[in-house]
Design an enzyme around this catalytic site. Structure first.
Site, PDB file in Angstrom:
ATOM      1  N   GLY A 162     -48.932 -17.399  33.281  1.00  0.00           N
ATOM      2  CA  GLY A 162     -49.026 -18.368  34.363  1.00  0.00           C
ATOM      3  C   GLY A 162     -49.231 -17.655  35.684  1.00  0.00           C
ATOM      4  N   GLN A 217     -48.452 -16.634  44.737  1.00  0.00           N
ATOM      5  CA  GLN A 217     -48.439 -15.223  44.335  1.00  0.00           C
ATOM      6  C   GLN A 217     -49.682 -14.462  44.807  1.00  0.00           C
ATOM      7  OE1 GLN A 217     -47.434 -16.477  40.114  1.00  0.00           O
ATOM      8  NE2 GLN A 217     -46.385 -14.501  40.197  1.00  0.00           N
ATOM      9  N   CYS A 255     -41.869 -12.051  35.655  1.00  0.00           N
ATOM     10  CA  CYS A 255     -42.741 -12.574  36.705  1.00  0.00           C
ATOM     11  C   CYS A 255     -43.666 -11.465  37.173  1.00  0.00           C
ATOM     12  CB  CYS A 255     -41.894 -13.085  37.876  1.00  0.00           C
ATOM     13  SG  CYS A 255     -42.865 -13.787  39.225  1.00  0.00           S
ATOM     14  N   LEU A 256     -44.923 -11.807  37.340  1.00  0.00           N
ATOM     15  CA  LEU A 256     -45.897 -10.816  37.815  1.00  0.00           C
ATOM     16  C   LEU A 256     -45.547 -10.345  39.230  1.00  0.00           C
ATOM     17  CD1 LEU A 256     -49.147 -12.471  36.427  1.00  0.00           C
ATOM     18  CD2 LEU A 256     -47.955 -10.462  35.515  1.00  0.00           C
ATOM     19  N   HIS A 312     -41.489 -22.554  36.157  1.00  0.00           N
ATOM     20  CA  HIS A 312     -41.478 -21.247  36.848  1.00  0.00           C
ATOM     21  C   HIS A 312     -42.579 -21.228  37.921  1.00  0.00           C
ATOM     22  CE1 HIS A 312     -41.413 -16.621  36.664  1.00  0.00           C
ATOM     23  NE2 HIS A 312     -42.569 -16.868  37.245  1.00  0.00           N
ATOM     24  N   GLU A 313     -43.764 -21.734  37.589  1.00  0.00           N
ATOM     25  CA  GLU A 313     -44.879 -21.755  38.556  1.00  0.00           C
ATOM     26  C   GLU A 313     -44.614 -22.748  39.679  1.00  0.00           C
ATOM     27  OE1 GLU A 313     -46.491 -19.301  38.060  1.00  0.00           O
ATOM     28  OE2 GLU A 313     -46.215 -19.034  35.923  1.00  0.00           O
ATOM     29  N   HIS A 357     -42.515 -21.235  42.270  1.00  0.00           N
ATOM     30  CA  HIS A 357     -43.283 -20.387  43.203  1.00  0.00           C
ATOM     31  C   HIS A 357     -43.847 -21.224  44.354  1.00  0.00           C
ATOM     32  CE1 HIS A 357     -43.366 -16.392  41.408  1.00  0.00           C
ATOM     33  NE2 HIS A 357     -43.800 -16.837  40.247  1.00  0.00           N
TER      34      HIS A 357
END
Ligand code: GNR
Ligand code: NI
Length: 167
Positions: free
Chosen positions: A46, A51, A91-92, A133-134, A137
């Site tokens: 995702g 981000q 997480c990236l 999760h997204e 963000h």
């Protein structure tokens, strides 16, 4: 294929609240495609526009094994959430760290698609977790906000050190 740079914790820009998208045009569609390319390349399941330092309500997800099920969501909203599922989240924007987080397991969400139309869908398991999760963000929230501040501070310190070594 244009890849985008991913912001890393504790970058303050990750705390920005995203604004709704008023118009699904070619420019936003092209950004979504670039986000999918960036997500697959990372690799991740995702990516939220926050981000990549674009503060619009846009996220992409693909939890499929074969990476052949891209989903693009504009202005996503959770309509219903049920159950609980603990997942080891990564997480990236917090590279290399994984911690257990519990979230609702089944969700119904509403979003605008690439065609500009509002749609409603159910999601469960990893897909539901990933969408939540997204969406966090887009609200300036990170999975490390759910763990102890001691662990979060340690991750912060380690990432800052890594970022300095890279700079
Ligand atoms: O690639 C990712 N894996 C992941 C694993 C468990 C729970 C959430 C995620 S999302 C993450 C990619 C990312 O950082 N998206 O914002
Ligand atoms: Ni993330």
């Amino acid at each position: 294929m244009a890849l985008l740079d991913i912001l890393e914790f504790p970058d303050a820009r990750l705390r920005t609240t995203a604004k709704p998208i008023t118009n699904v045009d070619g420019k936003i569609a092209s950004l979504a495609e670039q986000m999918l390319d960036t997500m697959y390349q990372a690799p991740g399941i995702g990516l939220a526009s926050t981000q990549v330092n674009v503060h619009l309500q846009l996220l992409v997800v693909d939890v499929s094994e074969d990476k052949d099920d891209p989903n693009i969501l504009f202005n996503p909203r959770i309509i219903n959430a049920e159950g609980a599922l603990e997942t080891s989240e990564g997480c990236l924007s917090v590279p290399g760290f994984y911690e257990p987080v519990t979230r609702p397991e089944n969700i119904t969400y509403e979003a605008v698609g690439l065609d500009g139309e509002v749609f409603q869908k159910d999601a469960s398991g990893l897909l539901a977790v990933c969408i939540q999760h997204e969406m966090d963000h887009l609200d300036g929230k990170l999975f490390v906000d759910y763990i102890s501040s001691t662990k979060r501070q340690l991750i912060r310190k380690k990432l800052l050190k890594q970022q300095k070594l890279r700079a």
